[in-house]
Write an enzyme that holds these catalytic residues in place. Structure first.
Site, PDB file in Angstrom:
ATOM      1  N   LEU A  80      35.113  40.492  49.284  1.00 33.52           N
ATOM      2  CA  LEU A  80      35.413  40.471  50.719  1.00 33.52           C
ATOM      3  C   LEU A  80      34.796  41.666  51.433  1.00 33.52           C
ATOM      4  O   LEU A  80      34.807  41.740  52.659  1.00 33.52           O
ATOM      5  CB  LEU A  80      36.934  40.470  50.909  1.00 33.52           C
ATOM      6  CG  LEU A  80      37.494  40.061  52.264  1.00 33.52           C
ATOM      7  CD1 LEU A  80      37.157  38.605  52.580  1.00 33.52           C
ATOM      8  CD2 LEU A  80      39.018  40.261  52.293  1.00 33.52           C
ATOM      9  N   SER A  81      34.242  42.590  50.682  1.00 34.30           N
ATOM     10  CA  SER A  81      33.711  43.821  51.280  1.00 34.30           C
ATOM     11  C   SER A  81      32.642  43.578  52.341  1.00 34.30           C
ATOM     12  O   SER A  81      32.656  44.250  53.387  1.00 34.30           O
ATOM     13  CB  SER A  81      33.165  44.744  50.188  1.00 34.30           C
ATOM     14  OG  SER A  81      34.208  45.233  49.377  1.00 34.30           O
ATOM     15  N   ARG A 115      49.494  45.574  27.366  1.00 36.61           N
ATOM     16  CA  ARG A 115      49.517  44.724  26.173  1.00 36.61           C
ATOM     17  C   ARG A 115      49.326  45.545  24.901  1.00 36.61           C
ATOM     18  O   ARG A 115      49.985  45.319  23.899  1.00 36.61           O
ATOM     19  CB  ARG A 115      48.432  43.655  26.273  1.00 36.61           C
ATOM     20  CG  ARG A 115      48.773  42.549  27.261  1.00 36.61           C
ATOM     21  CD  ARG A 115      47.790  41.382  27.184  1.00 36.61           C
ATOM     22  NE  ARG A 115      48.252  40.281  28.035  1.00 36.61           N
ATOM     23  CZ  ARG A 115      48.046  40.204  29.332  1.00 36.61           C
ATOM     24  NH1 ARG A 115      47.388  41.171  29.942  1.00 36.61           N
ATOM     25  NH2 ARG A 115      48.507  39.193  30.035  1.00 36.61           N
ATOM     26  N   ASP A 127      39.864  54.106  46.418  1.00 38.60           N
ATOM     27  CA  ASP A 127      40.927  53.201  45.979  1.00 38.60           C
ATOM     28  C   ASP A 127      42.305  53.831  46.154  1.00 38.60           C
ATOM     29  O   ASP A 127      43.264  53.167  46.566  1.00 38.60           O
ATOM     30  CB  ASP A 127      40.730  52.823  44.512  1.00 38.60           C
ATOM     31  CG  ASP A 127      39.600  51.830  44.302  1.00 38.60           C
ATOM     32  OD1 ASP A 127      39.301  51.071  45.234  1.00 38.60           O
ATOM     33  OD2 ASP A 127      39.016  51.832  43.198  1.00 38.60           O
ATOM     34  N   LYS A 137      32.805  51.350  37.859  1.00 35.32           N
ATOM     35  CA  LYS A 137      33.441  52.558  38.385  1.00 35.32           C
ATOM     36  C   LYS A 137      33.367  53.757  37.437  1.00 35.32           C
ATOM     37  O   LYS A 137      33.216  54.898  37.874  1.00 35.32           O
ATOM     38  CB  LYS A 137      34.897  52.262  38.755  1.00 35.32           C
ATOM     39  CG  LYS A 137      35.029  51.247  39.887  1.00 35.32           C
ATOM     40  CD  LYS A 137      36.475  50.988  40.254  1.00 35.32           C
ATOM     41  CE  LYS A 137      36.584  49.942  41.344  1.00 35.32           C
ATOM     42  NZ  LYS A 137      37.988  49.691  41.755  1.00 35.32           N
ATOM     43  N   GLY A 140      49.762  46.774  33.654  1.00 32.52           N
ATOM     44  CA  GLY A 140      48.334  46.871  33.393  1.00 32.52           C
ATOM     45  C   GLY A 140      47.923  48.306  33.149  1.00 32.52           C
ATOM     46  O   GLY A 140      48.593  49.238  33.602  1.00 32.52           O
TER      47      GLY A 140
END
Length: 285
Positions: free
Chosen positions: A21-22, A158, A107, A71, A133
């Site tokens: 969407l950037s 996990r 972010d 990143k 996560g």
């Protein structure tokens, strides 16, 4: 383009990138700011291709937005890097100026702004945070929680052994991070004031009922398709829900400011353009 105006280019890089969407957000900003000579594209690029792409950029390039999986590898490909990006362990923004590359991270700003805008607070008694996560987004979430005043957080993953670097990120920001497993996360929820889900797609569906029953606010970083099953369950239970779009919006606002060198970034215009595009995509789905 007006006479004498210099054409500038920017883009978002990642793999896959077609869904980003950037471009919609950045182009809306340029239009509202009168930057008619600026353009913004989406470019498919994986980790192995980033160095070559950067080396091939000309002086017309103003900046790049980076998404997964770029990143972390970008940290080694910039000339200078912000302290925040170093501590988080990831660069999502490269500002190109005077032949040099400066790496930054927006972010964390996006997360802090999204939660603050929604009136969500952390810290204090009975207001712990649980992060679902353990990847790069979770690392930024821990940094954002620390910026908002949290002293500790539970990281539910996990495979705990693979979360060591993310735990170190939290510790760099002064957080006490407890690692747990996703299959036992329900036991951590009663003490949580906020649950942050950094899980992709429908991976968080299985946790909808326990998170909704906990009474905690939810920050789900997914922005499409929206709402997620997790967000729907929390909303039906009367809880506060913050989606991924406000985070994406506010990190893009900071990127536009960094790349253009201007502080009059039109948040409202970017928000309207992003919401309209998400609604269009939803109709087509």
């Amino acid at each position: 383009m007006t006479v004498g105006e210099t054409a500038r280019r920017a883009a978002v890089l990642g793999a896959p990138i077609a869904h980003s969407l950037s471009p919609v957000l950045h182009r809306a900003a340029y239009a509202a700011m009168g930057l008619d000579a600026w353009s913004y594209a989406a470019v498919e690029c994986d980790e192995g291709g980033l160095a070559g792409l950067l080396d091939g950029l000309g002086p017309e390039w103003a900046g790049l937005s980076l998404t997964m999986p770029l990143k972390r590898v970008a940290l080694d490909l910039v000339d200078t890097v912000s302290d925040l990006a170093v501590k988080v362990g990831g660069v999502n923004t490269i500002v190109l100026r005077d032949g040099r590359r400066h790496g930054d991270n927006t972010d964390v700003h996006g997360m802090v702004a999204a939660l603050t805008e929604a009136g969500v607070t952390v810290g204090g008694p009975d207001a712990g945070a649980v992060v679902l996560g353990g990847g790069a987004t979770a690392a930024s979430a821990l940094a954002a929680l620390a910026a908002l005043g949290a002293a500790e957080a539970v990281l539910a993953v996990r495979t705990p052994e693979r979360a060591a670097e993310t735990v170190r990120v939290g510790e760099r920001f002064g957080l006490a991070v407890k690692v747990g497993t996703l299959d036992r996360v329900a036991g951590e929820l009663p003490a949580a004031g906020l649950v942050v889900s950094t899980l992709p797609g429908r991976a968080a569906d299985a946790f909808a009922a326990p998170v909704a029953a906990s009474g905690a606010a939810l920050f789900d970083v997914v922005y499409a398709p929206w709402p997620t099953a997790l967000a729907t369950a929390v909303e039906k239970a009367g809880g506060t829900v913050v989606g991924g779009f406000p985070m994406l919006l506010h990190q893009a606002v900071r990127q536009v400011a960094l790349m253009t060198g201007r502080d009059d970034v039109p948040v409202a215009a970017m928000r309207a353009a992003g919401e309209a595009e998400l609604a269009r995509r939803a109709r087509l789905a």
